[in-house]
Design a protein around this motif. Structure first.
Motif, PDB file in Angstrom:
ATOM      1  N   GLY A 176      73.321  32.117  41.599  1.00 45.31           N
ATOM      2  CA  GLY A 176      73.983  33.429  41.716  1.00 45.31           C
ATOM      3  C   GLY A 176      73.045  34.561  41.342  1.00 45.31           C
ATOM      4  N   THR A 177      71.747  34.365  41.571  1.00 46.80           N
ATOM      5  CA  THR A 177      70.754  35.376  41.186  1.00 46.80           C
ATOM      6  C   THR A 177      69.892  35.718  42.398  1.00 46.80           C
ATOM      7  N   ARG A 178      70.062  36.900  42.893  1.00 46.26           N
ATOM      8  CA  ARG A 178      69.304  37.308  44.078  1.00 46.26           C
ATOM      9  C   ARG A 178      68.024  38.023  43.664  1.00 46.26           C
ATOM     10  N   VAL A 179      66.927  37.665  44.281  1.00 48.57           N
ATOM     11  CA  VAL A 179      65.688  38.405  44.033  1.00 48.57           C
ATOM     12  C   VAL A 179      65.714  39.648  44.907  1.00 48.57           C
ATOM     13  N   LEU A 180      65.689  40.799  44.268  1.00 50.00           N
ATOM     14  CA  LEU A 180      65.756  42.054  45.029  1.00 50.00           C
ATOM     15  C   LEU A 180      64.379  42.436  45.554  1.00 50.00           C
ATOM     16  N   VAL A 197      63.665  28.854  39.234  1.00 48.68           N
ATOM     17  CA  VAL A 197      64.091  29.010  40.630  1.00 48.68           C
ATOM     18  C   VAL A 197      65.250  30.003  40.680  1.00 48.68           C
ATOM     19  N   PHE A 198      65.110  31.031  41.493  1.00 48.79           N
ATOM     20  CA  PHE A 198      66.191  32.011  41.661  1.00 48.79           C
ATOM     21  C   PHE A 198      66.910  31.706  42.967  1.00 48.79           C
ATOM     22  N   GLU A 199      68.212  31.495  42.870  1.00 51.23           N
ATOM     23  CA  GLU A 199      68.987  31.171  44.073  1.00 51.23           C
ATOM     24  C   GLU A 199      70.211  32.082  44.127  1.00 51.23           C
ATOM     25  N   SER A 200      70.367  32.811  45.232  1.00 50.45           N
ATOM     26  CA  SER A 200      71.469  33.769  45.317  1.00 50.45           C
ATOM     27  C   SER A 200      72.824  33.076  45.481  1.00 50.45           C
ATOM     28  N   GLN A 201      72.813  31.862  46.049  1.00 46.96           N
ATOM     29  CA  GLN A 201      74.093  31.167  46.218  1.00 46.96           C
ATOM     30  C   GLN A 201      74.470  30.431  44.934  1.00 46.96           C
ATOM     31  N   THR A 202      75.674  29.784  44.981  1.00 42.20           N
ATOM     32  CA  THR A 202      76.110  29.086  43.766  1.00 42.20           C
ATOM     33  C   THR A 202      75.690  27.616  43.771  1.00 42.20           C
ATOM     34  N   ILE A 211      72.766  24.426  45.602  1.00 39.69           N
ATOM     35  CA  ILE A 211      71.474  24.184  46.251  1.00 39.69           C
ATOM     36  C   ILE A 211      71.691  23.743  47.709  1.00 39.69           C
ATOM     37  N   GLY A 212      70.607  23.682  48.462  1.00 36.64           N
ATOM     38  CA  GLY A 212      70.686  23.092  49.812  1.00 36.64           C
ATOM     39  C   GLY A 212      70.451  24.080  50.944  1.00 36.64           C
ATOM     40  N   GLY A 213      70.504  25.401  50.637  1.00 27.67           N
ATOM     41  CA  GLY A 213      70.198  26.410  51.662  1.00 27.67           C
ATOM     42  C   GLY A 213      71.048  26.267  52.908  1.00 27.67           C
ATOM     43  N   GLY A 273      63.583  30.663  53.353  1.00 31.40           N
ATOM     44  CA  GLY A 273      64.139  30.109  54.593  1.00 31.40           C
ATOM     45  C   GLY A 273      63.961  31.049  55.765  1.00 31.40           C
ATOM     46  N   ARG A 274      64.076  30.453  56.936  1.00 33.39           N
ATOM     47  CA  ARG A 274      63.830  31.227  58.154  1.00 33.39           C
ATOM     48  C   ARG A 274      65.084  31.365  59.005  1.00 33.39           C
ATOM     49  N   PHE A 275      66.069  30.472  58.760  1.00 34.88           N
ATOM     50  CA  PHE A 275      67.228  30.416  59.657  1.00 34.88           C
ATOM     51  C   PHE A 275      68.519  30.812  58.955  1.00 34.88           C
ATOM     52  N   SER A 276      68.473  31.916  58.267  1.00 29.67           N
ATOM     53  CA  SER A 276      69.690  32.432  57.635  1.00 29.67           C
ATOM     54  C   SER A 276      69.415  33.876  57.218  1.00 29.67           C
ATOM     55  N   ILE A 298      58.656  19.895  63.545  1.00 30.84           N
ATOM     56  CA  ILE A 298      59.851  19.213  64.043  1.00 30.84           C
ATOM     57  C   ILE A 298      60.473  18.313  62.975  1.00 30.84           C
ATOM     58  N   MET A 299      59.867  18.284  61.794  1.00 32.31           N
ATOM     59  CA  MET A 299      60.486  17.575  60.646  1.00 32.31           C
ATOM     60  C   MET A 299      60.200  18.402  59.384  1.00 32.31           C
ATOM     61  N   ASN A 300      61.021  19.415  59.229  1.00 32.09           N
ATOM     62  CA  ASN A 300      60.724  20.458  58.255  1.00 32.09           C
ATOM     63  C   ASN A 300      60.723  19.997  56.797  1.00 32.09           C
ATOM     64  N   GLY A 311      64.579  30.820  46.060  1.00 31.47           N
ATOM     65  CA  GLY A 311      65.335  29.985  46.984  1.00 31.47           C
ATOM     66  C   GLY A 311      65.402  28.548  46.517  1.00 31.47           C
ATOM     67  N   ALA A 312      66.612  27.966  46.590  1.00 26.46           N
ATOM     68  CA  ALA A 312      66.781  26.558  46.196  1.00 26.46           C
ATOM     69  C   ALA A 312      67.290  25.739  47.372  1.00 26.46           C
ATOM     70  N   GLY A 313      66.738  26.029  48.554  1.00 27.54           N
ATOM     71  CA  GLY A 313      66.937  25.126  49.685  1.00 27.54           C
ATOM     72  C   GLY A 313      65.964  23.971  49.490  1.00 27.54           C
ATOM     73  N   ILE A 314      65.745  23.225  50.550  1.00 19.21           N
ATOM     74  CA  ILE A 314      64.845  22.066  50.437  1.00 19.21           C
ATOM     75  C   ILE A 314      63.456  22.493  49.963  1.00 19.21           C
TER      76      ILE A 314
HETATM   77  C1  LIG Z   1      72.007  24.339  61.623  1.00 18.81           C
HETATM   78  C2  LIG Z   1      70.608  23.919  61.294  1.00 18.81           C
HETATM   79  C3  LIG Z   1      70.178  22.624  61.597  1.00 18.81           C
HETATM   80  C4  LIG Z   1      68.861  22.247  61.297  1.00 18.81           C
HETATM   81  N1  LIG Z   1      68.457  20.980  61.609  1.00 18.81           N
HETATM   82  C5  LIG Z   1      67.187  20.594  61.341  1.00 18.81           C
HETATM   83  C6  LIG Z   1      66.723  19.291  61.651  1.00 18.81           C
HETATM   84  O1  LIG Z   1      67.454  18.458  62.164  1.00 18.81           O
HETATM   85  N2  LIG Z   1      65.445  18.981  61.373  1.00 18.81           N
HETATM   86  C7  LIG Z   1      64.586  19.860  60.794  1.00 18.81           C
HETATM   87  O2  LIG Z   1      63.427  19.531  60.566  1.00 18.81           O
HETATM   88  N3  LIG Z   1      64.995  21.104  60.477  1.00 18.81           N
HETATM   89  C8  LIG Z   1      66.269  21.498  60.738  1.00 18.81           C
HETATM   90  N4  LIG Z   1      66.679  22.763  60.417  1.00 18.81           N
HETATM   91  C9  LIG Z   1      65.730  23.687  59.797  1.00 18.81           C
HETATM   92  C10 LIG Z   1      66.033  23.832  58.298  1.00 18.81           C
HETATM   93  O3  LIG Z   1      66.027  25.191  58.115  1.00 18.81           O
HETATM   94  C11 LIG Z   1      65.011  23.109  57.433  1.00 18.81           C
HETATM   95  O4  LIG Z   1      65.046  21.733  57.724  1.00 18.81           O
HETATM   96  C12 LIG Z   1      65.227  23.239  55.914  1.00 18.81           C
HETATM   97  O5  LIG Z   1      66.517  22.881  55.516  1.00 18.81           O
HETATM   98  C13 LIG Z   1      64.858  24.641  55.449  1.00 18.81           C
HETATM   99  O6  LIG Z   1      64.862  24.678  54.045  1.00 18.81           O
HETATM  100  P1  LIG Z   1      64.311  25.939  53.239  1.00 18.81           P
HETATM  101  O7  LIG Z   1      64.486  25.643  51.818  1.00 18.81           O
HETATM  102  O8  LIG Z   1      62.940  26.243  53.719  1.00 18.81           O
HETATM  103  O9  LIG Z   1      65.200  27.163  53.712  1.00 18.81           O
HETATM  104  P2  LIG Z   1      66.831  27.464  53.492  1.00 18.81           P
HETATM  105  O10 LIG Z   1      67.533  26.171  53.648  1.00 18.81           O
HETATM  106  O11 LIG Z   1      67.110  28.549  54.401  1.00 18.81           O
HETATM  107  O12 LIG Z   1      66.892  27.886  51.983  1.00 18.81           O
HETATM  108  C14 LIG Z   1      66.519  29.156  51.534  1.00 18.81           C
HETATM  109  C15 LIG Z   1      67.267  29.456  50.265  1.00 18.81           C
HETATM  110  O13 LIG Z   1      66.755  30.665  49.725  1.00 18.81           O
HETATM  111  C16 LIG Z   1      67.831  31.429  49.218  1.00 18.81           C
HETATM  112  N5  LIG Z   1      67.406  32.833  49.219  1.00 18.81           N
HETATM  113  C17 LIG Z   1      66.958  33.557  50.276  1.00 18.81           C
HETATM  114  N6  LIG Z   1      66.611  34.794  49.886  1.00 18.81           N
HETATM  115  C18 LIG Z   1      66.827  34.855  48.557  1.00 18.81           C
HETATM  116  C19 LIG Z   1      66.666  35.877  47.573  1.00 18.81           C
HETATM  117  N7  LIG Z   1      66.182  37.079  47.888  1.00 18.81           N
HETATM  118  N8  LIG Z   1      67.011  35.601  46.288  1.00 18.81           N
HETATM  119  C20 LIG Z   1      67.480  34.368  45.939  1.00 18.81           C
HETATM  120  N9  LIG Z   1      67.665  33.374  46.835  1.00 18.81           N
HETATM  121  C21 LIG Z   1      67.339  33.616  48.121  1.00 18.81           C
HETATM  122  C22 LIG Z   1      68.963  31.139  50.196  1.00 18.81           C
HETATM  123  O14 LIG Z   1      70.217  31.417  49.608  1.00 18.81           O
HETATM  124  C23 LIG Z   1      68.752  29.659  50.471  1.00 18.81           C
HETATM  125  O15 LIG Z   1      69.472  28.840  49.588  1.00 18.81           O
HETATM  126  C24 LIG Z   1      67.982  23.166  60.701  1.00 18.81           C
HETATM  127  C25 LIG Z   1      68.418  24.467  60.413  1.00 18.81           C
HETATM  128  C26 LIG Z   1      69.712  24.846  60.697  1.00 18.81           C
HETATM  129  C27 LIG Z   1      70.149  26.243  60.383  1.00 18.81           C
END
Ligand SMILES: Cc1cc2nc3c(=O)[nH]c(=O)nc-3n(C[C@H](O)[C@H](O)[C@H](O)COP(=O)(O)OP(=O)(O)OC[C@H]3O[C@@H](n4cnc5c(N)ncnc54)[C@H](O)[C@@H]3O)c2cc1C
Length: 518
Positions: free
Chosen positions: A99-103, A31-36, A38-40, A159-162, A424-426, A10-13
């Motif tokens: 563009g690489t998903r971990v299966l 880092v393996f990221e399924s999307q094209t 970063i930023g999740g 990530g937890r919210f997708s 509350i500040m992830n 995952g290449a979210g935050i």
């Molecule tokens: C609409 C919205 C608003 C939010 N607002 C706030 C806020 O104001 N304040 C706050 O603290 N938090 C907020 N959040 C929570 C937010 O989820 C976190 O702040 C933070 O962005 C999470 O980052 P992450 O990298 O943990 O997860 P994600 O951003 O979910 O990133 C996960 C990444 O992993 C990749 N991935 C998943 N599975 C695989 C796989 N098998 N193979 C390859 N890649 C994979 C996904 O494609 C994604 O890019 C919000 C969430 C949402 C949905």
């Protein structure tokens, strides 16, 4: 010595900070990221989504927001730009396979019974075990070709919210299949272009199910398109303390809930007798503080008029990480009639819409949008090949997802999870965890025996249950962020007291910039 390879999923935050801090220790992350990109979650949100956490609390400790962003609550696209500039600044992009998903991931270790007899994490308490490896099976999202990588350590930042939508269950023939209109999840709505989303809801009688952030934003968008002629109905189970702003009676919320004094008012996991007594003595003040905020919200928003006054207190809301910021003018729309708020503890579908339990008149509708959240835990555990590891991470049904310091499952070796347990500040929480994890990987400190980690997890579980009550959601450090960061600091050998002077230490809010360096 063999270079230690780290797979980050995952290449979210969370994935980006994991990459930065593992690099800082001379490790080799991939880092393996399924999307094209970063930023999740920030790559695709509904049109009106803004940050809910005030900007200064949602920033990287060593990379401030640019001067051009002046909004207190920047728009989602500004958040994405900020995250992208962070990745460019620290040159992280070259470590990401897009563009690489971990299966699946499989551990090349001894049989389950052997691992379960260990008293130390990974048998010797060290992060890289005795040369064992994880096999990471990945798929190219375009060519669908698969490949296997071998690494010494895995960091799951999925990530937890997708990903996996949480769809409520219905009795047979009373679910979406009975409905002649359309039912989608909020993630399908968020996936549309803004213009397409507007056209999709135009002229339709829309019902939005849910009362969290996405539900409120989507209801605002539907009401903007359809006005009072076709009002949008928001169906909710439980009232929540959504805040109009974070300045109750003009006092920044941070001074009420994000300083050490506020944490003295609540019981804490593993607190001593003195702190426990203090929390007991200060109970009236804790109650008064909660009321102080509740009264402010009630005077600013017409909650009473719309039957939206929650039965629980504000402390419970913040402790269960369910706090949201209500979109501007949301209640103006309710007043004018373009948004209708309707309580529905249970409902089913019928051919023309929704039938609310206990109500005779059904709700006619053309489109139902389920803003009912995600099954983040399922996404997390499904990645493991081993049923044993899936069970270890699931934990018991009545307790939090078992992660020591919010990162390490005591029974799963050479692996960490970042970004599952909420706050509350992830962004700040993920960054602190990655700093901690990098020190663990570098050998700065060792984890305690498995038994001790289990006890610690149990203590946090008790705390979360105590203050979240029936709104207990698994894994949230809620109102104890400083106490939590203190533990990470002590492990890393940092001084947990980050402020100058007694009064600043006690009353000033804590945030990301307090933890720039040791
Ligand atoms: C609409 C919205 C608003 C939010 N607002 C706030 C806020 O104001 N304040 C706050 O603290 N938090 C907020 N959040 C929570 C937010 O989820 C976190 O702040 C933070 O962005 C999470 O980052 P992450 O990298 O943990 O997860 P994600 O951003 O979910 O990133 C996960 C990444 O992993 C990749 N991935 C998943 N599975 C695989 C796989 N098998 N193979 C390859 N890649 C994979 C996904 O494609 C994604 O890019 C919000 C969430 C949402 C949905």
């Amino acid at each position: 010595m063999e270079t230690k390879k780290i797979a980050i999923v995952g290449a979210g935050i969370s994935g980006l900070v994991a990459c930065k801090y593992t690099l800082s220790k001379g490790l080799h992350p991939i880092v393996f990221e399924s999307q094209t990109g970063i930023g999740g979650v920030w790559t695709k949100t509904v049109e009106t989504t803004k940050l809910q956490t005030p900007r200064p609390a949602y920033q990287f400790s060593d990379f401030p927001w640019p001067d051009s962003v002046t909004e207190d609550y920047p728009h989602a696209h500004q958040v994405l730009e900020y995250v992208e500039s962070y990745a460019r600044h620290f040159d992280l992009l070259k470590h990401i396979k897009f563009g690489t998903r971990v299966l699946s991931i499989g551990y090349d270790g001894p049989p389950g019974e052997v691992m379960q007899s260990w008293s130390l994490w990974g048998s010797d308490g060290r992060p890289f075990g005795s040369g064992r490896k994880w096999k990471i099976r990945v798929q190219d999202c375009l060519s669908l070709e698969t490949e296997t990588y071998e690494v010494h350590f895995v960091i799951l930042c999925v990530g937890r919210f997708s990903g996996v939508p949480n769809i409520p269950e219905f009795p047979p023939n009373r679910g979406p299949e009975a409905f002649h209109g359309k039912v989608i999840h909020s993630m399908d709505y968020a996936a549309m272009d803004y213009q397409a989303a507007r056209e999709f809801v135009r002229g339709k009688r829309v019902v939005v199910v849910g009362l969290q952030k996405s539900a409120l934003d989507i209801a605002m968008e539907c009401s903007a398109v359809n006005g009072v002629e076709r009002p949008c109905t928001v169906l909710y189970k439980t009232e929540h303390w959504s805040m109009p702003d974070y300045h109750p009676w003009g006092v920044p919320l941070g001074f009420l809930y994000l300083n050490r004094f506020a944490e003295l008012l609540v019981h804490k996991p593993r607190e001593g007798l003195l702190l426990s007594l203090l929390a007991m003595l200060l109970l009236p003040l804790r109650w008064a503080m909660s009321k102080f905020i509740e009264i402010d919200i009630k005077r600013k928003l017409p909650l009473k008029k719309f039957g939206m006054v929650p039965k629980h207190g504000f402390l419970q809301e913040i402790s269960s990480c369910t706090i949201t910021k209500v979109p501007e003018k949301f209640y103006d729309r309710a007043e004018e009639g373009s948004i209708i708020l309707k309580k529905a503890p249970a409902f089913t579908f019928w051919k023309n819409g929704i039938s609310i339990d206990g109500e005779v008149k059904p709700l006619n509708s053309d489109l139902v949008i389920l803003a009912t959240g995600f099954r983040g835990k399922k996404k997390l555990i499904d990645v493991f090949e081993s049923q044993l590891f899936q069970d270890c991470l699931s934990g018991s049904p009545n307790s939090i997802v078992p992660l020591y310091r919010g990162c390490i499952n005591p029974w799963i070796p050479q692996l960490a999870v970042i970004g599952f347990s909420e706050s509350i500040m992830n962004l700040h929480t993920s960054e602190m965890r990655c700093k901690w994890l990098a020190e663990l990987l570098a050998g700065t400190f060792k984890l305690p025996p498995i038994k001790k980690m289990e006890e610690d997890i149990e203590e946090w579980d008790k705390y979360i249950k105590r203050y979240s009550g029936e709104y207990y959601r698994r894994s949230c450090i809620g109102a104890l962020h400083i106490w939590y960061c203190d533990q990470l600091c002590r492990d890393m050998g940092w001084n947990p007291k980050r402020k100058k002077g007694f009064f600043a230490e006690l009353f000033e809010p804590y945030g990301p910039t307090d933890y720039v360096s040791p």
